[in-house]
Write a protein that holds these residues in place. Structure first.
Motif, mmCIF file in Angstrom:
data_model
loop_
_atom_site.group_PDB
_atom_site.id
_atom_site.type_symbol
_atom_site.label_atom_id
_atom_site.label_comp_id
_atom_site.label_asym_id
_atom_site.label_seq_id
_atom_site.Cartn_x
_atom_site.Cartn_y
_atom_site.Cartn_z
ATOM 1 N N LEU A 128 0.595 73.198 13.129
ATOM 2 C CA LEU A 128 0.390 72.020 12.283
ATOM 3 C C LEU A 128 -0.346 72.459 11.028
ATOM 4 C CD1 LEU A 128 -0.788 69.425 14.957
ATOM 5 C CD2 LEU A 128 1.470 69.592 13.913
ATOM 6 N N SER A 129 0.082 71.957 9.882
ATOM 7 C CA SER A 129 -0.594 72.274 8.619
ATOM 8 C C SER A 129 -1.119 70.972 8.020
ATOM 9 C CB SER A 129 0.409 72.928 7.664
ATOM 10 O OG SER A 129 -0.118 72.948 6.352
ATOM 11 N N VAL A 130 -2.424 70.930 7.821
ATOM 12 C CA VAL A 130 -3.057 69.740 7.232
ATOM 13 C C VAL A 130 -3.480 70.114 5.815
ATOM 14 C CG1 VAL A 130 -4.922 68.055 7.461
ATOM 15 C CG2 VAL A 130 -3.863 69.060 9.520
ATOM 16 N N ILE A 131 -2.896 69.443 4.835
ATOM 17 C CA ILE A 131 -3.180 69.782 3.432
ATOM 18 C C ILE A 131 -3.952 68.625 2.801
ATOM 19 C CG2 ILE A 131 -2.166 70.371 1.199
ATOM 20 C CD1 ILE A 131 0.155 71.619 2.890
ATOM 21 N N ILE A 132 -5.211 68.920 2.464
ATOM 22 C CA ILE A 132 -6.089 67.870 1.933
ATOM 23 C C ILE A 132 -6.649 68.341 0.592
ATOM 24 C CG2 ILE A 132 -6.780 66.456 3.901
ATOM 25 C CD1 ILE A 132 -8.842 68.495 4.660
ATOM 26 N N SER A 133 -6.055 67.810 -0.475
ATOM 27 C CA SER A 133 -6.459 68.275 -1.806
ATOM 28 C C SER A 133 -6.712 67.080 -2.700
ATOM 29 C CB SER A 133 -5.363 69.173 -2.381
ATOM 30 O OG SER A 133 -4.237 68.384 -2.672
ATOM 31 N N GLY A 134 -6.755 67.343 -4.028
ATOM 32 C CA GLY A 134 -6.961 66.246 -4.963
ATOM 33 C C GLY A 134 -5.736 65.345 -5.064
ATOM 34 N N GLY A 135 -4.567 65.878 -4.767
ATOM 35 C CA GLY A 135 -3.340 65.089 -4.893
ATOM 36 C C GLY A 135 -2.636 64.827 -3.577
ATOM 37 N N HIS A 136 -3.072 65.480 -2.501
ATOM 38 C CA HIS A 136 -2.313 65.382 -1.241
ATOM 39 C C HIS A 136 -3.217 65.252 -0.029
ATOM 40 C CE1 HIS A 136 1.497 66.410 -3.156
ATOM 41 N NE2 HIS A 136 0.705 67.058 -3.981
ATOM 42 N N ASN A 200 -8.118 52.854 14.260
ATOM 43 C CA ASN A 200 -7.506 52.501 15.547
ATOM 44 C C ASN A 200 -5.984 52.503 15.555
ATOM 45 O OD1 ASN A 200 -10.039 52.184 16.766
ATOM 46 N ND2 ASN A 200 -10.260 50.194 15.744
ATOM 47 N N THR A 201 -5.344 52.973 14.475
ATOM 48 C CA THR A 201 -3.879 52.972 14.508
ATOM 49 C C THR A 201 -3.390 54.216 15.251
ATOM 50 O OG1 THR A 201 -3.410 54.253 12.511
ATOM 51 C CG2 THR A 201 -3.850 51.887 12.219
ATOM 52 N N ASN A 202 -2.203 54.099 15.809
ATOM 53 C CA ASN A 202 -1.662 55.244 16.547
ATOM 54 C C ASN A 202 -0.660 56.028 15.691
ATOM 55 O OD1 ASN A 202 -2.011 56.651 18.913
ATOM 56 N ND2 ASN A 202 -0.075 55.898 19.783
ATOM 57 N N ASP A 203 -0.829 55.926 14.375
ATOM 58 C CA ASP A 203 0.047 56.658 13.452
ATOM 59 C C ASP A 203 -0.775 57.716 12.738
ATOM 60 O OD1 ASP A 203 2.500 55.164 13.723
ATOM 61 O OD2 ASP A 203 1.395 53.518 12.762
ATOM 62 N N ILE A 204 -0.082 58.810 12.380
ATOM 63 C CA ILE A 204 -0.766 59.852 11.603
ATOM 64 C C ILE A 204 -0.726 59.385 10.149
ATOM 65 C CG2 ILE A 204 -0.762 62.301 10.972
ATOM 66 C CD1 ILE A 204 0.959 62.713 13.559
ATOM 67 N N LYS A 251 -6.627 65.141 15.547
ATOM 68 C CA LYS A 251 -6.570 65.088 17.021
ATOM 69 C C LYS A 251 -5.318 64.334 17.477
ATOM 70 C CE LYS A 251 -11.435 65.222 18.360
ATOM 71 N NZ LYS A 251 -12.609 64.387 18.612
ATOM 72 N N LEU A 252 -5.003 63.239 16.770
ATOM 73 C CA LEU A 252 -3.813 62.457 17.133
ATOM 74 C C LEU A 252 -2.552 63.309 16.953
ATOM 75 C CD1 LEU A 252 -2.563 59.686 17.889
ATOM 76 C CD2 LEU A 252 -2.545 59.145 15.437
ATOM 77 N N ALA A 253 -2.491 64.069 15.850
ATOM 78 C CA ALA A 253 -1.309 64.916 15.600
ATOM 79 C C ALA A 253 -1.164 65.971 16.700
ATOM 80 C CB ALA A 253 -1.422 65.577 14.233
ATOM 81 N N VAL A 254 -2.288 66.531 17.143
ATOM 82 C CA VAL A 254 -2.262 67.531 18.222
ATOM 83 C C VAL A 254 -1.747 66.865 19.499
ATOM 84 C CG1 VAL A 254 -3.732 68.967 19.715
ATOM 85 C CG2 VAL A 254 -4.072 68.996 17.225
ATOM 86 N N LYS A 255 -2.259 65.660 19.764
ATOM 87 C CA LYS A 255 -1.864 64.945 20.997
ATOM 88 C C LYS A 255 -0.366 64.593 20.964
ATOM 89 C CE LYS A 255 -2.832 60.579 23.118
ATOM 90 N NZ LYS A 255 -3.427 59.299 22.779
ATOM 91 N N LEU A 256 0.115 64.099 19.820
ATOM 92 C CA LEU A 256 1.507 63.651 19.746
ATOM 93 C C LEU A 256 2.501 64.813 19.773
ATOM 94 C CD1 LEU A 256 1.264 60.754 17.110
ATOM 95 C CD2 LEU A 256 1.392 60.562 19.591
ATOM 96 N N THR A 257 2.111 65.963 19.245
ATOM 97 C CA THR A 257 3.061 67.095 19.172
ATOM 98 C C THR A 257 2.844 68.120 20.286
ATOM 99 O OG1 THR A 257 1.574 68.361 17.731
ATOM 100 C CG2 THR A 257 3.225 66.975 16.641
ATOM 101 N N GLY A 258 1.645 68.135 20.853
ATOM 102 C CA GLY A 258 1.321 69.152 21.857
ATOM 103 C C GLY A 258 1.062 70.521 21.233
#
Ligand code: KG4
Ligand code: ZN
Length: 327
Positions: A128-136, A200-204, A251-258
């Protein structure tokens, strides 16, 4: 194989030489932060002019001892500011023609995706790649290099954008991330109860605009009541909400994808508290770039370009594309 990486998508001119996809031979960065901070944000036309001044001396310094060895030029072609991108792209085209070497256009987001792999070359997809920048603010499933699935992103402001806007509300410098990071260390993160977006949402998915507005209202209320604004406490409380939101959705992304290997990149990945909290997670393994390679740099562009070129990707008729998408 020696790759020359060039990055000019926003306000940093970056140049790097990468040998065989793992050894950074040299890297140079000319930041325009001081030029833009007096305006409270990046002025696109000014950024392009600064790239024109800064880029060629950096390239000259980088290639001085290596020109005859360079086999590939990798340049950011988007997304970003049109004028800034064009300086890098046109320079790269001219050099590839003059030197008679290959040229590849790189997606800036894919560059960030590759930044953690500079120090972790053995990490292989899927991850999984999490990209957290000024635009993304994006969570991407890397099925293979070059094969990406968008799992979720922000509904409104990016995480770094929220840092920059909150800094502006507090009368702090641009960019807001580094200064809020620093001030938060001496603040009380329980002083204000700012909302953790979409807890509390179940969406990434992320949303940082409401959090920024909550800070704005809080500051207004204090000022209207003639109370002093405890800047450190606001920084700490705001940062706690951002980090809680980021970590809960990872954590949710890890749980949903394994999938338990997670890379984090982009300017916000330089945040010291976020790095500490992520590194302490037990249920998944975190791969972070060096702090200096979280923000824009050319080493990540060289690696993304080298990797694509090695997979057989070729760029025909290279042009800058300010709204280029990754997936
Ligand atoms: O990746 P980057 O250099 O540029 C983009 O591609 O957007 O990221 C810049 C962003 C800015 O919004 C800046 O405030 C944020 O990254 N940033 C940080 C930190 N350092 C930079 N945010 C939080 N904590 C930091 N230490
Ligand atoms: Zn960037």
């Amino acid at each position: 194989m020696l790759t020359l990486g060039i990055e000019t998508s926003c306000d940093d001119s970056g140049v790097a030489l990468l040998r065989d996809g793992h050894e950074i031979v040299c890297e140079y960065l000319s930041s325009q932060i001081k030029d833009h901070s007096k305006f409270g944000g990046v002025i696109p036309e000014f950024a392009a002019r600064k790239h024109l001044e800064n880029l060629l001396p950096l390239i000259a310094a980088a290639v001085k001892d290596y020109k005859s060895e360079i086999n590939l030029i990798a340049v950011t072609r988007g997304p970003g500011l049109m004028g800034s991108l064009m300086v890098g792209v046109q320079t790269a085209i001219a050099l590839s023609q003059a030197w008679g070497i290959n040229l590849i256009g790189v997606n800036h987001i894919e560059g960030h995706l590759f930044a953690p792999l500079i120090e972790n070359e053995n990490l292989k997809p899927p991850f999984l790649s999490v990209i957290i920048s000024g635009g993304h603010s994006e969570v991407i499933l890397v099925k293979n290099f070059g094969e990406y699935e968008f799992l979720g992103g922000t509904r409104d402001d990016a995480a770094g954008e929220a840092y920059d806007k909150v800094a502006k509300i507090l009368g702090l410098e641009y960019p807001g991330g580094p200064i809020i990071d620093k001030l938060a260390r001496s603040g009380n993160d329980k002083a204000f109860n700012f909302p953790v977006p979409l807890k509390n949402t179940n969406d990434i998915e992320f949303s940082f605009s409401g959090l920024k507005t909550a800070v704005l209202w809080q500051v207004k209320k204090l000022v209207e009541n003639n109370l002093s604004v405890p800047v450190e406490d606001i920084c700490a409380s705001f940062q706690k909400a951002v980090i809680n939101s980021l970590i809960s959705k990872i954590k949710l992304a890890v749980k949903l994808t394994g999938i338990k290997n997670v890379t984090i990149s982009g300017g916000v990945a330089a945040n010291s508290e976020l790095r500490e909290k992520l590194s302490a997670q037990k249920n998944f393994k975190i791969y972070l770039p060096e702090k200096s390679r979280c923000t824009d740099n050319a080493a990540m562009i060289a690696l993304a370009g080298y990797n694509a070129y090695s997979r057989g990707v070729r760029t025909k008729n290279l042009t800058a594309d300010p709204s280029l998408e990754l997936c």
